[in-house]
Design a protein around this motif. Structure first.
Motif, mmCIF file in Angstrom:
data_model
loop_
_atom_site.group_PDB
_atom_site.id
_atom_site.type_symbol
_atom_site.label_atom_id
_atom_site.label_comp_id
_atom_site.label_asym_id
_atom_site.label_seq_id
_atom_site.Cartn_x
_atom_site.Cartn_y
_atom_site.Cartn_z
ATOM 1 N N GLY A 161 4.774 -17.797 -10.230
ATOM 2 C CA GLY A 161 4.535 -17.065 -11.384
ATOM 3 C C GLY A 161 3.059 -17.452 -11.805
ATOM 4 N N SER A 162 2.244 -18.510 -11.376
ATOM 5 C CA SER A 162 1.190 -18.737 -11.918
ATOM 6 C C SER A 162 0.006 -18.301 -10.765
ATOM 7 N N HIS A 218 5.540 -11.803 -11.301
ATOM 8 C CA HIS A 218 4.051 -11.665 -11.248
ATOM 9 C C HIS A 218 3.600 -11.215 -9.712
ATOM 10 N N VAL A 219 4.431 -11.552 -8.831
ATOM 11 C CA VAL A 219 4.346 -11.092 -7.210
ATOM 12 C C VAL A 219 4.321 -9.788 -7.254
ATOM 13 N N SER A 235 -2.472 -4.797 -5.449
ATOM 14 C CA SER A 235 -2.965 -4.963 -3.766
ATOM 15 C C SER A 235 -3.135 -3.426 -3.417
ATOM 16 N N LEU A 236 -1.760 -2.839 -3.428
ATOM 17 C CA LEU A 236 -1.814 -1.506 -2.915
ATOM 18 C C LEU A 236 -3.003 -0.568 -3.791
ATOM 19 N N ARG A 237 -3.368 -0.880 -5.276
ATOM 20 C CA ARG A 237 -4.383 0.099 -5.605
ATOM 21 C C ARG A 237 -5.679 -0.316 -5.086
ATOM 22 N N LEU A 238 -6.060 -1.699 -4.948
ATOM 23 C CA LEU A 238 -7.476 -2.107 -4.745
ATOM 24 C C LEU A 238 -7.630 -1.499 -3.254
ATOM 25 N N LEU A 239 -6.499 -1.614 -2.206
ATOM 26 C CA LEU A 239 -6.674 -1.315 -0.769
ATOM 27 C C LEU A 239 -7.009 0.243 -0.822
ATOM 28 N N LEU A 282 8.023 -3.551 -0.541
ATOM 29 C CA LEU A 282 8.296 -3.098 -1.761
ATOM 30 C C LEU A 282 9.576 -2.177 -1.887
ATOM 31 N N VAL A 283 9.486 -1.432 -0.707
ATOM 32 C CA VAL A 283 10.675 -0.234 -0.851
ATOM 33 C C VAL A 283 11.618 -0.348 -0.043
#
Length: 673
Positions: free
Chosen positions: A70-71, A154-155, A162-166, A271-272
């Motif tokens: 979480g951190s 948080h994960v 990460s998906l947005r960045l890629l 995720l899915v």
């Protein structure tokens, strides 16, 4: 087990993120980094068994693990581990070199710091990858909550980020000018990489609003279609590079986009995916991330991956020119003899001028410039007038033979290779013999004319003696120098292929045709100049580079105190003929004449053999032809040489028609200058 329990309890007692990560690094390093495989297995199984038997310790450890996750910031770990970060190959290589020698400090809340410290060696990474499914399942049960990603908000958010960045990075690279110029639709709005950003955002919204592991199928399908569209676009770009040329930044960008799309599919699956397939998706993602962290510090795999296509395209450019150095029919065979005789007579003047330049004792640099210019002009004249120099052929024909191997499959491959191998052998033999015959005869005639007009042989006695002594096969470095010259011959052919690829990629002929100078001398004239450059860029760059490579190589090695020189069979035969002509018919009574002839023969074999071998090896590697397959081909060709040696010396069979046999898939390149 006492040490593992103590380290686990220390982690449970830790109250700050720094102390927690330090305890985890110490704990897991003690498991995965031990030397013995038996000790590794024993420690991992023992630690898992300890947690499974001591429920209080397990609960305490899981609370600490959940607090740590979480951190930690996992975006860079999920989106960047194993994916090139720079936008150019050489900058990425430089970055990895520094990363290997002096790793950049990571933030204390960076998840990659934890994994990089534990899996810092190939041995530790391989152990993680080889973990059996049952052991991995036990590890997950102790480290991951049964609620799944929902228990780690948080994960969960980091996965979305990460998906947005890629997606943003794929979009940036995919909408660059170099990529758009090679795609079917150059509109940014219709570009699949551009659309991927919006499709990814829609997937994240659907997944966020749905029950974990229950994302609507239409959202998943829509996003996957966007990913497949990007992959299709990359395939189109690679196909268009066949005609538009290729360079390392573009190859690097395409490979980085492929890696990013692969990573996005892994993240989305985590995720899915439904619970029944979630464990496999998580395992595949973790394997990729752990392997990627180690690959981030490696250079060899990066270079091999990105230079493979470049080498292939350069070899193909070189191989296109090599087709014109292969005589398939008797008519072409005798044409090669004529071109070789013409090249040999031209080499007489090249050899004579070189001997004169050496006798003048110029400073080393000036001598290298003058001799290199002499070579370059001679080679360019040969190319312009359609003459042949035998030793320029192997680098080109070797690439062409590899191209034939790539294009043919099945039982027809060996027969086609044998036919082309025989054509290459007899053509090069004809060119070499024609060169040697013409340059020897021409040198003698030149010396007789010189003697008649100036009443003295062309070469002084001391220089003639130096020439034939330098050709002795055992008492001089003739063999080493001839092999070195073979390398230079191959390198010049490679430079020619690279220059042609450079001109095609940057559209140099089109730029010349559109130059504003056309307003002064006429657009038609500029178009003719552009066509001339397009036809001759490869052959001229090969000839000029070979000339200066041969001119500067002796000076370069002399600078380092190495007594190496260039031994080119045609040129040195001409110089030897001048030396023999200096002594007239009496030369046939001296041992040095026959010793030098043996040296010439060794030169012939090594010039052609080394150049052809390197060209063939590099081309076969570029086309991913395996060692076993190469060995099988060589055995078959050798058997054919033993059973039918005449076809390797003379065109006893007519040139096969392009429509005959099962090997019609051989594509003939367009004629090159």
């Amino acid at each position: 087990m006492a040490a593992l329990r103590r380290q686990t309890e220390a982690f449970c007692a830790a109250t700050t993120l720094v102390s927690q990560t330090d305890c985890l690094i110490e704990l897991f390093s003690g498991v995965w980094q031990v030397r013995s495989e038996r000790a590794y297995r024993s420690r991992l199984v023992g630690w898992l068994g300890m947690l499974e038997q001591d429920h209080d310790l397990r609960s305490c450890f899981q609370r600490g693990w959940q607090s740590t996750l979480g951190s930690l910031d996992s975006v860079s770990f999920l989106a960047e581990a194993g994916i090139p970060a720079q936008h150019a190959l050489f900058r990425e290589i430089t970055s990895r070199l520094f990363q290997r020698w002096l790793p950049a400090p990571r933030k204390e809340d960076d998840t990659a710091r934890l994994f990089a410290e534990v899996f810092c060696s190939s041995r530790a990474v391989q152990r993680f990858l080889d973990m059996d499914a049952a052991l991995f399942s036990r590890l997950v049960e102790n480290l991951w909550s049964a609620e799944g990603v929902a228990a780690y908000p948080h994960v969960h958010q980091d996965l979305h980020e990460s998906l947005r960045l890629l997606a943003a990075r794929v979009s940036a690279r995919g909408t660059s000018r170099a990529v758009r110029q090679r795609s079917d639709d150059q509109s940014v709005e219709q570009s699949p990489p551009y659309a991927l950003v919006f499709a990814t955002e829609k997937l994240i919204e659907c997944e966020h609003s749905a029950t974990p592991g229950d994302c609507p199928d239409e959202c998943r399908e829509s996003w996957l279609n966007a990913v497949y569209a990007c992959r299709g676009e990359l395939a189109i770009v690679r196909i268009n590079m066949e005609d538009a040329g290729v360079n390392s930044p573009l190859v690097f960008d395409l490979s980085a986009m492929d890696a990013a799309l692969d990573r996005m599919e892994l993240l989305a699956a985590t995720l899915v995916e439904r619970s029944s397939r979630l464990s496999a998706a998580v395992r595949q993602l973790l394997n990729t991330l752990v392997r990627g962290l180690l690959e981030d510090t490696r250079i060899s795999s990066l270079i091999q991956q990105n230079f493979n296509l470049l080498a292939r395209k350069t070899v193909e450019r070189t191989g296109h020119g090599g087709e014109h150095y292969i005589a398939h029919s008797r008519r072409e065979y005798w044409q090669m003899w004529g071109a070789a005789i013409g090249g040999g007579f031209l080499t007489v003047f090249t050899a004579a001028l070189k001997l004169h330049l050496i006798a003048e004792h110029w400073p080393p640099f000036m001598e290298a410039v003058l001799i290199g210019t002499n070579y370059a002009i001679s080679f360019v004249l040969m190319q312009t007038f359609g003459l042949a120099l035998a030793t320029k052929q192997p680098a080109l024909t070797g690439a062409r033979l590899a191209d034939i191997i790539r294009r043919n499959r099945g039982d027809s491959r060996r027969d086609q290779i044998t036919q082309y191998g025989a054509s290459i052998s007899r053509t090069q033999l004809a060119a070499a013999l024609g060169n040697i015959f013409a340059v020897s005869t021409g040198a003698v005639i030149f010396n007789l004319l010189w003697l008649r007009n100036f009443h003295t042989p062309y070469l002084p006695a001391n220089q003639a003696q130096k020439v034939y002594l330098s050709l002795r096969p055992l008492a001089s470095a003739t063999a080493i120098d001839a092999a070195l010259t073979g390398v230079l011959l191959w390198l010049a052919g490679l430079i020619g292929g690279w220059c042609e690829n450079f001109a095609v990629y940057h559209r140099i002929p089109a730029s010349i045709a559109q130059h504003r100078l056309g307003h002064t001398i006429g657009a038609g004239t500029m178009q003719k100049i552009a066509g001339w450059v397009d036809r001759n860029i490869s052959s001229w760059s090969t000839s000029i580079s070979l000339g200066y490579l041969m001119g500067f190589t002796p000076v370069f090695f002399e600078f380092f105190g190495l007594p190496l020189d260039v031994r080119h069979v045609t040129l040195n035969t001409g110089m030897f003929a001048f030396a023999a002509a200096r002594f007239g018919p009496s030369a046939f009574r001296h041992e040095w004449l026959y010793s030098a002839m043996v040296g010439i023969a060794i030169m012939f074999v090594l010039n052609l053999g080394v150049s052809f071998a390197i060209a063939s090896f590099v081309a076969l590697r570029a086309y991913d032809v395996g060692h076993k397959e190469r060995r099988s081909i060589l055995r078959y060709v050798f058997k054919q040489m033993v059973s039918s040696p005449l076809q390797f010396l003379f065109p006893v069979q007519p040139k096969p028609a392009a429509s005959e046999g099962p090997a019609e898939d051989i594509e003939r390149p367009a004629p090159a200058a």
